[in-house]
Design an enzyme around this catalytic site. Structure first.
Site, PDB file in Angstrom:
ATOM      1  CE  LYS A  10      11.192  93.846  -6.464  1.00 50.18           C
ATOM      2  NZ  LYS A  10      10.616  95.207  -6.598  1.00 50.18           N
ATOM      3  CG  ASP A 136      12.988  93.404 -10.069  1.00 49.97           C
ATOM      4  OD1 ASP A 136      13.706  94.423 -10.108  1.00 49.97           O
ATOM      5  OD2 ASP A 136      11.756  93.456  -9.905  1.00 49.97           O
TER       6      ASP A 136
END
Length: 286
Positions: A10, A136
């Protein structure tokens, strides 16, 4: 039988720190997007009641310090699974880079074990377990481009990032996320939150509006500790990237360009300056 799960990295287009909460965590708003740089995890069911984790990176722990091991143990315990699993991690995402490598591997593990052990868990349930491993993980469970808030548990998919090339540059240094947040003094930040501005730009497919408002509140602390990262950001801008920011708490610096030849030129220029450099693109929401 084997199952293979892809675990994309990401990036943070924005990371806004709004305030410090009563629970001592920080309230965040972020635009996060999955990119086409990924680890691959292979899952093999075992008759023995055990969790075995292997990786192609000798320096990575494969015990309870590993997010994949934590995710598998958590699900086994919660649902009293009496059989075992062997998990092999083919690591491509740089480690300790601000690219969510450990978190996306944990998310891939939760997704895969949900299918392998026929648990029929909802996305919300997977997110709940993911938050017990790392902030996350929820975004990595859903993937794509999203507006992420709270501590990371609130993930709202938005339109895909306008088509562009992304150069990722990770110098040879490690940054402690916990240490960065401990050193952060929100009231002293001059950084103005941009997540909602970037969200509107992405929804309007406005590439220029997006790259002009990239931002990361943690740069203030990380750049003070590692001035070479500020230099790397300036270098990428000087080389012609349209917009540049830091991903997560660092140290990876990311630059955006709609021109592939320019992105490739920056990539080649940085390889002598930075050990790990990649060209990638974002992944569209499924």
């Amino acid at each position: 039988m084997e199952w293979i799960e892809r675990a994309p990295a990401k990036i943070n287009l924005t990371l806004d720190v709004l305030f410090k909460r009563d629970d001592n965590y920080h309230e965040l708003e972020m635009i996060m997007s999955s990119v086409d740089l990924a680890d691959h995890l292979t899952f093999t069911p075992l008759d023995e009641d055990t969790v075995e984790v292997f990786t192609n990176k000798a320096f990575l722990p494969v015990d309870r310090r590993n997010h994949v091991h934590q995710a598998a143990k958590l699900i086994k315990k919660e649902y009293d699974i009496q059989t075992g699993i062997r998990i092999e991690i083919d690591k491509k995402i740089p480690v300790a880079a601000g690219l969510g490598g450990g978190s996306t591997d944990a998310a891939a593990t939760l997704r895969a074990l949900n299918r392998i052990w026929n648990l029929n868990l909802s996305t919300d349930q997977l997110i709940e377990y993911g938050m017990r491993i790392g902030t996350d993980v929820p975004h990595s469970i859903i993937g794509g481009t999203a507006f992420v808030s709270g501590r990371g548990e609130s993930v709202r998919p938005i339109a895909p990032v306008p088509p562009c090339w992304i150069v990722l540059a990770k110098p040879r240094l490690s940054v402690s996320t916990k240490a960065v947040f401990r050193a952060l003094e929100v009231e002293q930040l001059s950084y103005k939150p941009t997540s909602r501005i970037v969200e509107r730009a992405i929804e309007a497919n406005d590439y220029e509006g997006m790259v002009q408002n990239l931002g990361n509140a943690l740069e203030y602390v990380t750049f003070q500790r590692h001035p070479q990262l500020a230099q790397l950001k300036e270098r990428m801008l000087r080389y012609g990237m349209d917009g540049v920011t830091m991903s997560g708490s660092g140290p990876t610096i990311i630059g955006f360009s709609q021109n592939y030849s320019r992105a490739k030129r920056v990539y080649n220029s940085l390889r002598g300056f930075c050990e790990e450099v990649y060209i990638t693109r974002t992944i569209k929401n499924e």
